[in-house]
Design an enzyme around this catalytic site. Structure first.
Site, PDB file in Angstrom:
ATOM      1  N   SER A  59      35.805  44.775  42.845  1.00 44.67           N
ATOM      2  CA  SER A  59      34.982  45.886  42.411  1.00 44.67           C
ATOM      3  C   SER A  59      34.560  45.634  41.158  1.00 44.67           C
ATOM      4  CB  SER A  59      36.147  46.948  42.275  1.00 44.67           C
ATOM      5  OG  SER A  59      35.398  48.334  42.182  1.00 44.67           O
ATOM      6  N   ASP A 205      33.802  48.409  48.494  1.00 46.95           N
ATOM      7  CA  ASP A 205      34.642  47.825  47.535  1.00 46.95           C
ATOM      8  C   ASP A 205      35.702  47.020  48.067  1.00 46.95           C
ATOM      9  OD1 ASP A 205      36.375  47.891  45.449  1.00 46.95           O
ATOM     10  OD2 ASP A 205      36.510  50.155  44.852  1.00 46.95           O
TER      11      ASP A 205
END
Length: 311
Positions: A59, A205
């Site tokens: 992320s 993500d």
């Protein structure tokens, strides 16, 4: 991408950076401090990418990873560690505009992601340009999750040598691994391998697949040097209680203060039975980073000496 155990000795250094939106400020400042400690030992030209065999990030940690390892025109890191903190402080309020924070969360779930991601996409493409995965200055491991295939897609310096279709632009990888569900939209792009075959990616993500990328980095290293001894230090930082997207000046300043407070707290580990952080009697985080700088400096010197002498 092969690592020769005889060249690197029995120590493989891994820097692992987890996710958390604007909380990327905290590891970026810790990394800046580590770099300053290394520079005390090895001079002002020392950079983090010179001291880690693998840098892994999920992320927002994937974004930090790319910024530390993307090369400039002189084949040195595009960003100094201190630049990353400033990147977050300046750009996060534009990536997460606060006029959206008052929208009912249930309305956003029904209508789509909270933010459109356009500013993030633009700034990453501008900063990282045409840099591809194979060009990073050290090995990287960045996990994502493909929502069409319903499985993790791991972008790795090791895999790209064997699978050219993984050689995506770093900006695309960063956008994909940062696309946190409900906050930012999924990201679609394509790559072409040498045979001009198209591969599609539909990414969100990386935290969906690997919130802490340490194990992935270790796994990638073990695959390459199965017979060598791997020693790693998990530099992943614990999450703070702040939201991932409240990019007000007050909250960003608070995150900087949290880092300063963390520096003087004792090194801790999670008790797997209780889930509680417990001191390890290994000094403070500041002292641990200073000690790590000495180990990294020594490791680099030994590796360079071994390479020069063909040992």
């Amino acid at each position: 991408f092969e690592i020769n155990p005889e060249e690197y000795g029995d120590l493989i250094t891994i820097l692992s950076i987890d996710g958390g939106g604007i909380r990327g400020i905290i590891p970026s400042i810790m990394i800046e401090f580590l770099k300053s400690e290394i520079q005390k030992l090895d001079g002002p030209d020392a950079r983090i990418a010179d001291y880690f065999d693998i840098i892994a990030g999920t992320s927002t940690g994937g974004l930090v990873t790319s910024m530390l390892t993307a090369p400039n025109e002189n084949n040195r890191p595009l960003f100094a560690a201190k630049d990353i903190k400033n990147f977050y402080l300046y750009h996060c309020p534009k990536i997460f505009p606060q006029h959206n924070r008052w929208i009912d969360p249930m309305v956003k779930i029904l209508t789509g992601p909270k933010y459109d991601g356009q500013y993030l996409h633009k700034i990453l493409k501008d900063k990282l340009g045409d840099t591809h995965l194979h060009q990073t200055l050290t090995n990287v491991v960045i996990p994502t999750y493909d929502i069409k295939l319903r499985q993790p897609t791991i972008f790795s310096s090791y895999k790209v040598k064997k699978n050219p279709s993984m050689d995506a632009l770093l900006s695309h990888i960063c956008i994909g691994t940062s696309a946190a569900p409900t906050f930012l939209p999924a990201y679609y792009f394509e790559t072409n391998d040498p045979k001009m075959e198209v591969r599609e990616f539909n990414l969100i993500d990386g935290g969906v697949a690997a919130d802490n990328p340490t194990k992935l980095a270790i796994g990638e290293a073990i695959k390459e040097i199965i017979s060598s001894k791997v020693i790693t230090k998990d530099d992943t930082l614990n999450r703070t209680i702040s939201s991932v997207d409240i990019a007000t000046k007050e909250n960003l300043d608070n995150l900087v203060k949290i880092r300063e407070e963390l520096s003087d707290k004792p090194v801790s580990r999670v008790n797997l039975d209780t889930g509680i952080l417990e001191p390890t009697n290994q000094g403070t985080n500041r002292e641990a980073l200073s000690s790590a700088a000495k180990v990294l400096s020594m490791h680099k010197r030994l590796a360079e000496a071994g390479s020069q002498h063909g040992k």
